[in-house]
Design a protein around this motif. Structure first.
Motif, short mmCIF file in Angstrom:
data_model
loop_
_atom_site.label_atom_id
_atom_site.label_comp_id
_atom_site.label_asym_id
_atom_site.label_seq_id
_atom_site.Cartn_x
_atom_site.Cartn_y
_atom_site.Cartn_z
N UNK A 222 0.82 -1.22 0.00
CA UNK A 222 0.00 0.00 0.00
C UNK A 222 0.86 1.27 0.00
N UNK A 225 4.48 4.12 -2.75
CA UNK A 225 4.97 5.45 -3.15
C UNK A 225 5.84 6.06 -2.06
N UNK A 256 4.38 3.94 -12.52
CA UNK A 256 3.65 5.02 -11.86
C UNK A 256 3.81 5.00 -10.34
N UNK A 257 4.48 3.95 -9.84
CA UNK A 257 4.64 3.81 -8.38
C UNK A 257 5.99 4.30 -7.90
N UNK C 29 -7.47 -2.19 -2.03
CA UNK C 29 -6.20 -2.09 -1.29
C UNK C 29 -5.14 -1.31 -2.07
N UNK C 30 -5.48 -0.86 -3.25
CA UNK C 30 -4.50 -0.07 -4.01
C UNK C 30 -4.90 1.40 -3.95
N UNK C 31 -4.00 2.27 -3.52
CA UNK C 31 -4.34 3.70 -3.41
C UNK C 31 -4.86 4.24 -4.75
N UNK C 33 -4.58 6.96 -6.36
CA UNK C 33 -3.71 7.68 -7.30
C UNK C 33 -2.74 6.74 -8.04
N UNK C 34 -2.71 5.47 -7.65
CA UNK C 34 -1.85 4.52 -8.36
C UNK C 34 -2.62 3.73 -9.40
#
Lengths: 484, 128, 448
Positions: A222, A225, A256-257, C29-31, C33-34
């Protein structure tokens, strides 16, 4: 079932399975002078063609395979291998082309490679891709070599690579091969990278963090980033092990991460057959910063024609012969083109759906160490069965009696007695339910009749094998009874 | 089970000192944890070991473990029999399965190790 | 086209059992913005029919198949008996994983055990592994192994080793504290023994050479091994053309300590460079430092013979950063093909194949060097490959050959600058006398 002997044991003088045409050049031209020749190849078999055919056919029947049933080996992504992909990769013009042919005569090959590079770059969100690495482990090594080359170019001597304790064993091994010390980062109670431990460990001596996402627990990192920011703030690189990319295709992209370099396993996410342990392919994707260091050659398109670019002064050089496992790459390309944008996303969606379906169905029956949401795989353990004296190995062996391949058990090391289950997206409901029923039955058997598990498997070609004897007194080849 | 005359480390090595020579091995607890031992990597005679330095590797079918020197000193002998019969570590960890003998540098280090009653208590703590 | 096998009803019921409403919920579970908020920019999906058409079109852009081709240099065109494809394409060989569950993988394991035996017999070495990626990475693994065994960091490598193999060795050792020193060759094309002798010392871990070498010349492996042993260095014997072992004295009989190389010739089509098949063999005493998977024989609880992957404590999944190599897979499926190939040819076939390669190459070398303006660059004995020195510029000659639909070989100076107007020519049992005569005729026109 017939016990199939070793081929050497059925060899007899006077038999043969193949005849070469008589040479059409003068025989008296003879053999080179001043060369030591061998008289014979001791022990080599002499058998008839039908004997070879039956030998391999009978042996094949003792193998379990994806074509036969569910193969839920966690982290291995044992999905269906489409047959058309074998057909197109087997086209004579691909199959028979010599790797050193003049580039003007192999434009088709180069176009296919170039297209695959472009597509993988888009899927991962990376800036450039090299298809050269032969397998995932070599892709990892190349990824870390790129980091090392870039740091050296900047005049930096960093000595450490950080690796979470949940990582696959190839990660530390690959880092070590590149001359780095490995420092382990603890996972937190959610099964993800512990931010405090990372912050504490991150310094200007750290070259890279090797992170798997989703990690080997099947949990999405999670904080990826934030993790990338911490590593970048001290000038380090983020390496992502793409073994579990199947969970992400079309849903999100490593580029993108904040990932700087990633390897993919074409034999996992992109369905190229595992072949009983290779050949695979482990392409590497990188950000702009690392592109100059990619292995040679790269494929370029100039004025509509493709060529090989070997002249790359900053490149780490070569990690294998020629351009990678070409035929494997073609099969991956076929897989991508078959799916298209919607289909690719569906791969990830259904892989995650199937894994969560299994998780939900087995929760309570098996212990789940980490409660975080699962992606494409879920990691149970034998903790509930332990009180009956049953280990994950016993569960695995009993599954074989149900004609199901067991899950992965050898890692992650942070889950003792792990049962790592990855169904993949191609399984049917019937096969998923079959697996769930088998696991349910075994959980009951573990309580009621643990011995049934301990002695499993019962009906296989061979039963439990003595691995201790195999390692103590290794017999690694046939020697006609003469073992000294 | 555990001999009175031995001293024990927290890593489950034992040392038995006679004169200035210490015989070193792993405990019964350690061999049970490892499972069937298939190979033992031994140091060369003459190797100088610091306290807690790794001096060998024990392999079972699916695990590898380092063995650490419970006291410092110079290796004077290694148990060559383990090359052919690594199972001695499982069958006779406190006797025939000894690993090395060293010339003990200082008796003071022995004081840091546990006597048998303390080691047994230590094991009870681990099993909880 | 898709390979998903869930019905709409299945999906609905499965979502219900999990307790969520839509597939999107699986990704909570994935933010945000990602998450990718668009479709991937890849071509629209193709059906099987369209996919075939696409690949057929791309394949037809390759024209190499219409040439008579004399390229070798580490990739060789050979006979592949029909049963190699037929048997190896079985799903039971293509679609399983690494044989971690021996009860479900006896087929793969027994074949690997047979493969190890065949390689040991062919090399006349004690033990062989289950295979490596390819010859080039095998060479690098051998250097690392020699370094672990001797704990010495200087490695001598013959300049007549395949340039790609040397390149991979360099890339692998770059980050470790190893020194690589190149040893030249003499007019025969063989290793310059006096240079070797002067460079060998007690700090040398190994001498790495290839035979037949990159120029096709057969080395005196025994003399080279002896030299290496004089200073307690290991003799690392590379073989890029495995067919040669059918007739040439084996590496084992010539004192090699580690043998590694490329077995593409044993049933792998040229495939534009991969997948190929690395193999490796060594003396038994080096077993603990041997990289890669190994299969071994044992018994099951009923006393029946069976096979397992063994000695896995050497490997990454247990030893992690201290493993003998980071290799995880071998090239199992390629090893299956090679086993079928070797067992089909048998002792006689392997020998006959090697003999014909040598014979045809000799015929070709004699025919071609009869032409004025064409000479053999080296005087040493050759197996199925040789270097021609041409008087006229190679580019002009190549364009004449091209007019005759012939690819005459590899222009050596693309890889080795000292070899202006040199052509590395390969001839195997596949080439007919007619092919060779056609090359000779075209070269006669071109060389003038």
């Amino acid at each position: 079932m017939i016990r199939e002997p070793l081929i050497f044991e059925i060899s007899e003088e006077g038999k043969k399975a193949f005849t070469f045409p008589k040479p059409d050049v003068p025989d008296n031209d003879g053999i080179e002078q001043n060369v030591r020749l061998r008289k014979e190849i001791h022990g080599f078999p002499k058998v008839a063609e039908i004997e070879v055919v039956r030998h391999f056919t009978r042996l094949s029947k003792t193998n379990y395979c994806v074509d036969e049933g569910i193969y839920p080996l966690g982290s291995c992504t044992m999905k269906y291998n489409p047959k058309i992909n074998e057909v197109v990769a087997g086209l004579a013009e691909f199959r028979n082309s010599h790797p050193l042919s003049p580039v003007s005569t192999v434009q088709g090959n180069l176009e296919a490679l170039f297209t695959t590079e472009q597509l993988l770059a888009e899927i991962t969100g990376m800036d450039a891709v090299s298809l050269q690495p032969s397998a995932g482990a070599q892709g990892e090594m190349v990824g870390i070599m790129l980091v090392k080359a870039c740091l050296e170019d900047r005049g930096e001597k960093r000595t450490t690579v950080l690796i979470p304790d949940s990582a696959h064993g190839t990660n530390p091994s690959s880092a070590h091969l590149c001359g780095f010390k490995v420092r382990e980062i603890k996972s937190n109670q959610f099964g993800t990278v512990d931010i405090d431990s990372l912050t504490e460990a991150m310094s200007e001596d750290v070259a890279a963090l090797m992170v798997t996402n989703p990690n080997t627990l099947g949990i999405f990192e999670w904080d990826i980033k934030k993790i990338a920011d911490i590593v970048h703030s001290k000038g380090g690189f983020v390496y992502m092990d793409g073994a579990n990319m199947n969970a992400l295709v079309g849903r999100c992209r490593p580029g993108d991460m904040g990932v700087d370099v990633i390897h993919l396993n074409l034999h996992k996410t992109f369905s190229t057959p595992h072949g009983g342990g290779g050949p695979g392919a482990g392409p590497v994707g990188v950000s702009r910063t690392l592109e100059p260091y990619l292995p040679v050659p790269l494929i370029r398109k100039v004025d509509g024609a493709f060529r090989l670019d070997e002249d790359r002064p900053k490149s780490i050089g070569r990690v294998r012969g020629f351009y990678g496992n070409f035929l494997v790459i073609l099969k991956a390309l076929a897989y991508i083109l078959t799916h298209g944008p919607k289909g690719l996303r569906e791969i990830a969606d259904i892989a995650v759906l199937n894994s969560n379906y299994i998780r939900k169905s087995l929760e309570g029956l098996y212990h789940l160490k980490y409660a975080s949401p699962s992606m494409h795989e879920c990691v149970f353990s034998d903790a509930l069965q332990k009180k009956h004296g049953i280990s994950n190995l016993d569960i695995a062996k009993r599954l074989i009696d149900y004609d199901v391949h067991p899950p992965t058990m050898s890692f992650p090391l942070i889950v003792p007695g792990a049962l790592m289950i990855e169904p993949t997206e191609t399984e049917s409901r019937r096969d998923l339910d079959f697996f769930i029923e088998a696991m349910t039955a075994i959980a009951r058997e573990a309580e009621e009749n643990p011995n049934l598990l301990k002695q499993a498997p019962h009906h296989t070609y061979v039963r439990r094998l003595d691995e201790t004897a195999a390692a103590r007194q290794p017999i690694l080849k046939w020697t006609n009874g003469d073992r000294t | 089970m555990y001999p009175d005359s031995f001293s024990y480390s927290k890593d489950h090595e034992w040392v038995h000192v006679e004169g200035d020579i210490g015989t070193i091995g792993i405990t019964d607890f350690a061999q049970k944890q490892l499972g069937d031992v298939v190979y033992v990597e031994l140091p060369e005679v003459g190797t100088k070991l610091e306290y807690h330095q790794s001096f060998g590797v024990i392999e079972s079918v699916k695990a590898v473990s380092d063995v650490y020197a419970p006291v410092s000193g110079e290796v004077t002998a290694v148990n060559e029999e383990l090359n052919d019969a690594p199972e001695l570590l499982n069958e006779s960890p406190h006797d025939k399965g000894w690993i090395i003998k060293i010339k003990v540098k200082s008796g003071a280090e022995l004081e840091k190790l546990m006597p048998v009653n303390e080691y047994e208590k230590y094991l009870e703590g681990l099993e909880d | 086209m898709s390979y998903i096998s869930l019905s709409d009803k299945d999906k609905k019921e499965m979502l219900a059992r999990i307790g969520i409403k839509s597939l999107d919920d699986l990704y909570s579970c994935i933010p945000a913005d990602l998450k990718l908020d668009r479709d991937l920019e890849v071509p629209q999906a193709l059906t099987e029919t369209e996919l075939f058409r696409y690949f057929d079109t791309v394949a037809k852009k390759n024209t190499a198949d219409s040439y008579r081709c004399f390229l070798g240099a580490g990739a060789y065109r050979h006979t592949i008996p029909a049963i190699v494809d037929y048997l190896s394409m079985r799903g039971e060989f293509i679609s399983p994983y690494t044989p971690y569950q021996p009860e479900l993988s006896q087929g793969t394991l027994q074949i690997i055990f047979e493969f190890q035996t065949l390689i040991a017999q062919l090399t006349e070495m004690d033990i062989a592994n289950a295979s490596l990626y390819d010859g080039a990475s095998g060479a690098a693994e051998a250097v690392l192994m020699a370094n672990r065994l001797t704990r010495k960091s200087k490695v001598l490598v013959a300049a007549s080793v395949h340039p790609q193999y040397r390149g991979v060795i360099e890339a692998y050792v770059k980050n470790l504290e190893l020194e690589i020193i190149e040893i030249g060759y003499d007019d025969s094309g063989r290793v310059n023994e006096s240079e070797l002798q002067s460079r060998l010392d007690e700090k040398t871990a190994a001498f790495v050479f290839q035979s037949p070498n990159f120029f096709g010349v057969i080395e005196d492996g025994e003399a080279l091994s002896r030299r290496a042993h004089e200073t307690n260095a290991l003799s690392v014997f590379l073989i890029a053309e495995a067919v040669s072992m059918g007739i040439l004295a084996s590496p084992g009989s010539q004192g090699a300590d580690i043998v590694t190389g490329e077995a593409q010739s044993f049933g792998m089509p040229l495939s534009f460079g991969g997948p190929y098949l690395g193999f490796m063999a060594c003396a038994e005493q080096y077993l603990r430092q041997f990289p890669g998977r190994i299969a071994g024989e044992t018994k099951d609880v009923d006393g029946k013979r069976g096979f397992v992957l063994t000695l896995s404590t050497r490997e990454q999944h247990i030893r992690r950063e201290r493993a003998t190599s980071n290799i995880c897979t071998n090239q199992a499926w390629c090893a299956v093909r090679a086993a079928i190939f070797m067992e089909t040819l048998g002792a006689e076939g392997m020998r006959e194949m090697a003999r014909q390669n040598m014979q045809k190459a000799r015929y070709a070398l004699d025919r071609l060097t009869d032409i004025s303006g064409v000479e053999a660059r080296f005087s040493g004995p050759v197996f199925n490959e040789f270097v021609l020195q041409l008087e006229r510029p190679l580019s002009e000659i190549q364009s004449v050959l091209e007019g005759h639909r012939i690819i005459g070989g590899l222009a050596l100076d693309t890889w080795m600058p000292g070899f202006k107007n040199c052509l590395l020519v390969n001839v195997t049992e596949i080439h007919t006398r007619d092919d060779i005569d056609a090359l000779a005729a075209a070269l006669r026109t071109a060389a003038r």
